[in-house]
Design a protein around this motif. Structure first.
Motif, mmCIF file in Angstrom:
data_model
loop_
_atom_site.group_PDB
_atom_site.id
_atom_site.type_symbol
_atom_site.label_atom_id
_atom_site.label_comp_id
_atom_site.label_asym_id
_atom_site.label_seq_id
_atom_site.Cartn_x
_atom_site.Cartn_y
_atom_site.Cartn_z
ATOM 1 N N GLU A 82 -7.776 -11.341 -8.183
ATOM 2 C CA GLU A 82 -9.076 -12.027 -7.315
ATOM 3 C C GLU A 82 -9.490 -11.259 -6.181
ATOM 4 O O GLU A 82 -10.543 -11.039 -5.985
ATOM 5 N N ALA A 83 -8.400 -11.272 -5.154
ATOM 6 C CA ALA A 83 -8.290 -10.681 -3.873
ATOM 7 C C ALA A 83 -8.791 -9.281 -4.065
ATOM 8 O O ALA A 83 -9.551 -8.455 -3.329
ATOM 9 N N LEU A 84 -8.286 -8.506 -5.129
ATOM 10 C CA LEU A 84 -8.627 -7.075 -5.215
ATOM 11 C C LEU A 84 -9.805 -6.832 -5.720
ATOM 12 O O LEU A 84 -10.439 -5.610 -5.678
ATOM 13 N N ASP A 85 -10.220 -7.630 -6.417
ATOM 14 C CA ASP A 85 -11.792 -7.763 -7.016
ATOM 15 C C ASP A 85 -12.692 -7.585 -5.743
ATOM 16 O O ASP A 85 -13.855 -7.099 -6.135
ATOM 17 N N VAL A 86 -12.488 -8.287 -4.924
ATOM 18 C CA VAL A 86 -13.152 -8.312 -3.715
ATOM 19 C C VAL A 86 -13.132 -7.214 -3.016
ATOM 20 O O VAL A 86 -14.408 -6.622 -2.440
ATOM 21 N N PHE A 87 -12.134 -6.351 -2.906
ATOM 22 C CA PHE A 87 -12.108 -5.258 -2.240
ATOM 23 C C PHE A 87 -11.392 -4.083 -3.305
ATOM 24 O O PHE A 87 -10.263 -3.577 -2.992
ATOM 25 N N PRO A 88 -12.156 -3.446 -4.277
ATOM 26 C CA PRO A 88 -11.716 -2.743 -5.176
ATOM 27 C C PRO A 88 -11.050 -1.453 -4.457
ATOM 28 O O PRO A 88 -10.285 -0.758 -5.205
ATOM 29 N N ARG A 89 -11.377 -0.970 -3.516
ATOM 30 C CA ARG A 89 -11.076 0.107 -2.560
ATOM 31 C C ARG A 89 -9.613 0.007 -2.434
ATOM 32 O O ARG A 89 -8.817 1.125 -2.252
#
Length: 199
Positions: A82-89
């Motif tokens: 979920e956290a990586l979905d917010v910052f896919p970079r």
């Protein structure tokens, strides 16, 4: 908001329990947490991103997220995704040590680490400081999306007036630890506010 040295970071550290309150009370969700230790505040749903892109530089991006998840209260590993979905970079950088990230990438990682705790209140201390404009825009979009889609409350200290204006529902200006002005976010471009923030 406020000029340098007026007590903004001190206020955030007091809200999080990093510094003890000298007077007054800290209330979260109707509960007095003034004497509560920091780790219990995190357990109640408070996430803090201090000023300065705080990460564990010798750990990889994934290890930074995992160590925060392991220290938290949720056992649901999907919080990392979920956290990586917010910052896919950050996804293609999972094996890179945080110390080798750009300042903007480190800031995104610092915010993602706070999100791994699934906070209800996200506290951000100058998240745009020293960050390139394209990353500032990504951070702004992420904060707006988190608020809109997840109902996440955000307490933001920010010097970049345009960034604050676009995100704020309400604002407060401090001077020497005292509230000198407050209002709706749309009023941040008022001349009085600009005068209070001018160096």
């Amino acid at each position: 908001m406020g000029r340098n040295g007026v007590g903004k970071t001190t206020l955030l550290n007091t809200v999080m329990g990093v510094l003890p309150a000298r007077s007054g009370t800290v209330v979260f969700d109707g509960r007095d947490i003034t004497r509560m230790p920091t780790h219990r505040r995190v357990g109640l749903g408070m996430g803090y991103v201090p000023q300065g892109h705080e990460t564990f530089p010798h750990l990889t991006v994934l290890e930074n997220l995992r160590v925060t998840w392991e220290a938290g209260t949720t056992r649901d590993k999907s919080v990392i995704d979920e956290a990586l979905d917010v910052f896919p970079r950050l996804t293609p950088l999972l094996k890179r040590r945080a110390g080798f990230l750009s300042g903007g990438q480190q800031q995104q990682l610092a915010i993602a680490r706070a999100l791994v705790t699934r906070p209800r209140l996200l506290i951000l201390d100058e998240p745009t400081e020293g960050i390139q404009p394209s990353i500032v825009a990504e951070i702004e979009d992420a904060i707006e999306r988190l608020h809109r889609e997840r109902g996440l409350a955000v307490l933001l200290v920010e010097q970049y007036l345009d960034f604050a204006t676009r995100l704020a529902d309400r604002f407060t200006v401090l001077d020497a630890g005292v509230v000198v002005h407050e209002g709706a976010g749309a009023e941040l471009h008022d001349e009085r506010v600009r005068g209070l923030l001018a160096v």
